[in-house]
Design a protein around this motif. Structure first.
Motif, mmCIF file in Angstrom:
data_model
loop_
_atom_site.group_PDB
_atom_site.id
_atom_site.type_symbol
_atom_site.label_atom_id
_atom_site.label_comp_id
_atom_site.label_asym_id
_atom_site.label_seq_id
_atom_site.Cartn_x
_atom_site.Cartn_y
_atom_site.Cartn_z
ATOM 1 N N VAL A 265 19.811 -0.538 48.698
ATOM 2 C CA VAL A 265 20.339 0.683 49.313
ATOM 3 C C VAL A 265 19.640 1.922 48.764
ATOM 4 C CG1 VAL A 265 22.385 2.140 49.536
ATOM 5 C CG2 VAL A 265 22.576 -0.337 49.864
ATOM 6 N N SER A 266 19.444 1.965 47.479
ATOM 7 C CA SER A 266 18.825 3.138 46.854
ATOM 8 C C SER A 266 17.343 3.275 47.203
ATOM 9 C CB SER A 266 18.989 3.084 45.336
ATOM 10 O OG SER A 266 18.354 1.929 44.803
ATOM 11 N N SER A 267 16.677 2.167 47.538
ATOM 12 C CA SER A 267 15.249 2.225 47.858
ATOM 13 C C SER A 267 14.970 2.489 49.330
ATOM 14 C CB SER A 267 14.563 0.917 47.448
ATOM 15 O OG SER A 267 15.049 -0.164 48.235
ATOM 16 N N MET A 268 16.015 2.374 50.167
ATOM 17 C CA MET A 268 15.834 2.542 51.609
ATOM 18 C C MET A 268 16.235 3.941 52.054
ATOM 19 S SD MET A 268 14.878 -0.466 53.092
ATOM 20 C CE MET A 268 13.682 -0.490 51.790
ATOM 21 N N THR A 269 15.708 4.350 53.205
ATOM 22 C CA THR A 269 16.104 5.612 53.836
ATOM 23 C C THR A 269 16.274 5.373 55.330
ATOM 24 O OG1 THR A 269 13.777 6.236 54.170
ATOM 25 C CG2 THR A 269 14.866 7.049 52.157
ATOM 26 N N GLY A 270 16.961 6.305 55.962
ATOM 27 C CA GLY A 270 17.081 6.268 57.419
ATOM 28 C C GLY A 270 17.776 5.025 57.940
ATOM 29 N N HIS A 271 17.247 4.505 59.059
ATOM 30 C CA HIS A 271 17.857 3.357 59.726
ATOM 31 C C HIS A 271 17.842 2.116 58.836
ATOM 32 C CE1 HIS A 271 19.106 0.783 63.021
ATOM 33 N NE2 HIS A 271 18.081 -0.015 62.780
ATOM 34 N N PRO B 179 32.974 7.221 49.185
ATOM 35 C CA PRO B 179 32.345 8.474 48.722
ATOM 36 C C PRO B 179 30.834 8.505 48.961
ATOM 37 C CG PRO B 179 33.941 7.697 47.106
ATOM 38 C CD PRO B 179 33.820 6.607 48.124
ATOM 39 N N ARG B 180 30.171 7.359 48.744
ATOM 40 C CA ARG B 180 28.727 7.311 49.003
ATOM 41 C C ARG B 180 28.446 7.533 50.489
ATOM 42 N NH1 ARG B 180 25.720 1.812 47.656
ATOM 43 N NH2 ARG B 180 25.113 2.828 45.718
ATOM 44 N N ILE B 181 29.250 6.885 51.354
ATOM 45 C CA ILE B 181 29.037 6.991 52.795
ATOM 46 C C ILE B 181 29.240 8.428 53.257
ATOM 47 C CG2 ILE B 181 29.943 6.263 55.047
ATOM 48 C CD1 ILE B 181 30.691 3.577 53.618
ATOM 49 N N ASP C 171 26.381 10.902 52.117
ATOM 50 C CA ASP C 171 25.075 10.798 52.790
ATOM 51 C C ASP C 171 25.008 11.802 53.934
ATOM 52 O OD1 ASP C 171 24.046 8.877 51.189
ATOM 53 O OD2 ASP C 171 24.389 7.201 52.555
ATOM 54 N N ARG C 172 23.891 12.466 54.084
ATOM 55 C CA ARG C 172 23.703 13.427 55.161
ATOM 56 C C ARG C 172 22.388 13.159 55.881
ATOM 57 N NH1 ARG C 172 28.225 13.866 55.092
ATOM 58 N NH2 ARG C 172 29.568 15.692 54.899
ATOM 59 N N PRO C 173 22.461 13.040 57.218
ATOM 60 C CA PRO C 173 23.679 13.028 58.020
ATOM 61 C C PRO C 173 24.422 11.701 57.872
ATOM 62 C CG PRO C 173 21.801 12.609 59.420
ATOM 63 C CD PRO C 173 21.248 12.921 58.054
ATOM 64 N N VAL C 174 25.723 11.734 58.100
ATOM 65 C CA VAL C 174 26.540 10.524 57.979
ATOM 66 C C VAL C 174 26.075 9.505 59.026
ATOM 67 C CG1 VAL C 174 28.865 9.584 58.251
ATOM 68 C CG2 VAL C 174 28.526 11.748 57.048
ATOM 69 N N SER D 247 31.500 16.274 61.084
ATOM 70 C CA SER D 247 30.799 17.426 60.493
ATOM 71 C C SER D 247 29.310 17.409 60.818
ATOM 72 C CB SER D 247 31.004 17.439 58.978
ATOM 73 O OG SER D 247 30.403 16.299 58.383
ATOM 74 N N ASP D 248 28.747 16.208 61.043
ATOM 75 C CA ASP D 248 27.319 16.104 61.358
ATOM 76 C C ASP D 248 27.049 15.849 62.840
ATOM 77 O OD1 ASP D 248 26.383 16.488 58.755
ATOM 78 O OD2 ASP D 248 26.685 14.382 58.247
#
Length: 595
Positions: A463-469, A496-498, A501-504, A536-537
């Motif tokens: 999870v920490s190494s990935m971004t986006g989709h 809280p992590r979910i 994250d921005r955007p959710v 919010s997003d």
């Protein structure tokens, strides 16, 4: 306008009177036809003009003519004056001409008029029509070809057909289709003249100012066209090769084909495509079904020798791909013939040998690596397959199938597989493949019952190494695993992590909401927190998000209609103005279906 319409209708009276006298149409039907034509004529005169109106009027007249023909045939009526037939045909000509005067750029309309002229055999009109459309659309190669075919096949005028194609090529000298059609036309002309000569039993004859000479019979004109074409479009071996199947369509072109082959081999000595075509040449020039098994084996051996010579002179990945492709094709063809087991075994060995040679010379592509591994597994050489897969995965780390093959091996230990996956994570550069590698690693870890702590750490790393989709995909899998392996409490610790994250990520939000709603007692505080963070997003652009939130409030824990009303008001004030009407419509449809 009314006078023009009335004049147009009066011009059709003779044909209608004849149809009524012949009993084809009744007086009431004639009245309906006149009424329909008047309505269509008014449509044609409105501004701005629309091509659909002309097409509708043309289609009506065509249908009317088909009905007339059917009734005449079924009633056994023979029209002596033919006024009706001539009238409808003339009216269709006028409609097409009026339409084309307004819509000169509409190719479809021109083609429909051309087809109509062919159907009614108005060849004189057709010749003029081609002249007009070619003047307006000189870059349309298809129209030039149609015009040339008309001159050659209908008018029997090869000189005019040749002249048309020469004009077309002067305008479109880079058009491959025109060159091929010109080449084909010259061969067809020779074929027709030779057949005529044979039927008449003459040694020489003259037709349309063309005298048959030895050069003409030997297809020298076609060869000149080929040379001119390959000079205009130089350096394109695929274009050069397309002349060969056209040549094979005609008899007595063997010498022409030899000349073309000689030029191709001379112009492209270092092209894998040339070597591939030369090796396959015998298969294209003979009917293999008529050969004996020994003759086919001799053909296979000769082809294999040619490919062997090719890869020795041109040791490239592309050349090896050509040889591998031919061996694979023959292997598949032999697989359909039950009595060719020995030949199939020989071809399989040849395929494996060339694949190994490509590996040794480092001239193998990713697709060939996958083929090699698959073949080795199919014949039971698992150890060798894994060895090849290992080498392939280092050379092509972004190939997911190779990693899957290695991880599915029962011969490797767990420690080895962990090392492979850790190496894959480091080497894979493609983000889409990287997420698949992580998921493969995680699924293998879960199925092999590694400790919860190890699997959790692995998920956290992913999870920490990935971004986006990619991150969303891994996080959804993580939540699913937590729910099954640990329970809802661990899932809620991820909220809280979910939310932060921005955007959710909506997929993750919906996953968590679904989990909460399936509990015996849904926690509305958590559900509202998830929805509010998503709004919010995405609240200004996502209608479905608002509707799902409202549905949840209306159905969970007995429903809170006041909360639904507040959400409705918020949605109409938050969504983009262009989406508000769509939201109101969908909301209304949803609640009307419930009631």
């Amino acid at each position: 306008m009314a006078e023009h319409v009335q004049k147009s209708l009066e011009s059709t009276l003779p044909e209608l009177e004849e149809l009524e006298k012949s009993g084809i149409y009744s007086k009431e039907e004639i009245r309906v036809i006149v009424k329909k034509r008047r309505r269509l004529e008014y449509r044609l005169l409105r501004r701005p003009a629309r091509v659909a109106d002309y097409l509708r009027a043309i289609q009506y007249e065509v249908n009317l003519d088909l009905l007339r023909r059917h009734r005449m045939k079924s009633h056994g009526v023979s029209s002596k004056s033919r006024d009706a037939e001539r009238g409808i045909t003339a009216r269709l000509h006028v409609l097409f001409q009026r339409a084309l005067k307004k819509f000169k750029g509409n190719i479809r309309l021109w083609l429909q008029y051309i087809e109509f002229c062919k159907r009614v055999h108005h060849h004189h009109t057709l010749g003029k029509l081609y002249g007009k459309v070619l003047a307006l659309h000189p870059r349309n190669s298809g129209l030039w070809v149609m015009a040339a075919k008309h001159q050659l096949e209908e008018e029997k005028n090869p000189l005019a057909a040749r002249s048309l194609l020469q004009r077309a090529i002067r305008i479109n000298d880079q058009c491959k289709e025109l060159w091929l059609e010109y080449f084909k036309m010259e061969l067809l002309h020779v074929d027709q003249m030779v057949k005529r000569q044979t039927v008449l039993g003459l040694d020489t004859t003259a037709s349309d100012e063309i005298t048959i000479s030895d050069d003409f019979i030997a297809n020298k004109t076609a060869m000149a066209v080929y040379k001119a074409a390959t000079s205009a479009i130089a350096g394109d071996i695929q274009f050069d090769l397309t002349f060969l199947p056209v040549s094979r369509m005609f008899v007595n072109t063997e010498e022409l084909q030899k000349q073309i082959w000689a030029r191709i081999q001379g112009d492209f000595p270092d092209e894998p495509i040339m070597w591939d075509a030369v090796a396959r040449r015998p298969w294209n020039e003979v009917d293999v079904s008529l050969l004996t098994e020994d003759q086919v084996m001799q053909l296979e051996n000769a082809t294999h020798m040619l490919y062997t010579e090719a890869i020795s002179k041109l040791p490239s990945a592309d050349m090896y791909e050509k040889m591998i492709g031919w061996c694979l094709e023959r292997l598949q063809q032999l697989g359909e013939v039950t009595q060719s087991a020995s030949r199939r075994s020989l071809m399989l060995q040849r395929l494996l040998d060339v694949l190994q040679l490509a590996v040794d010379n480092k001239c193998i592509t990713m697709s060939s690596y996958k083929l090699y591994v698959t073949l080795l597994l199919d014949i039971g050489k698992t150890s060798q397959a894994l060895h090849v897969a290992e080498a392939a995965s280092w050379q092509h780390p972004d190939c997911m199938e190779l990693w899957q093959i290695r991880m599915s091996s029962p011969m490797a230990t767990s420690e080895e597989k962990v090392k492979w996956m850790e190496s894959a994570i480091e080497k894979v550069s493609n983000e889409l493949v990287q997420v698949e590698v992580w998921l493969l690693y995680l699924q293998w870890s879960i199925s092999n019952q590694r400790g919860l702590t190890d699997i959790r750490k692995l998920f956290e790393r992913a999870v920490s190494s990935m971004t986006g989709h990619a991150r969303v995909k891994v996080l959804v899998t993580y939540i699913d695993w937590l729910l099954v392996a640990v329970g809802i409490g661990e899932v809620r610790q991820q909220y809280p992590r979910i939310i932060s994250d921005r955007p959710v990520a909506l997929d993750v939000c919906y996953k968590c909401v679904d989990i909460e709603e399936t509990q015996d007692t849904p926690d509305m505080t958590n559900i509202r927190q998830l929805y509010e963070s998503a709004l919010s997003d995405h609240g200004h652009s996502d209608i479905r998000l608002w509707l799902n939130y409202m549905k949840c409030e209306a159905t969970q824990l007995g429903g809170d209609l006041s909360a639904v009303g507040k959400l409705y008001w918020r949605a109409t004030n938050t969504l983009s103005p262009d989406l508000v009407s769509d939201f109101i419509t969908e909301h209304t449809l949803h609640y009307s279906s419930i009631s």
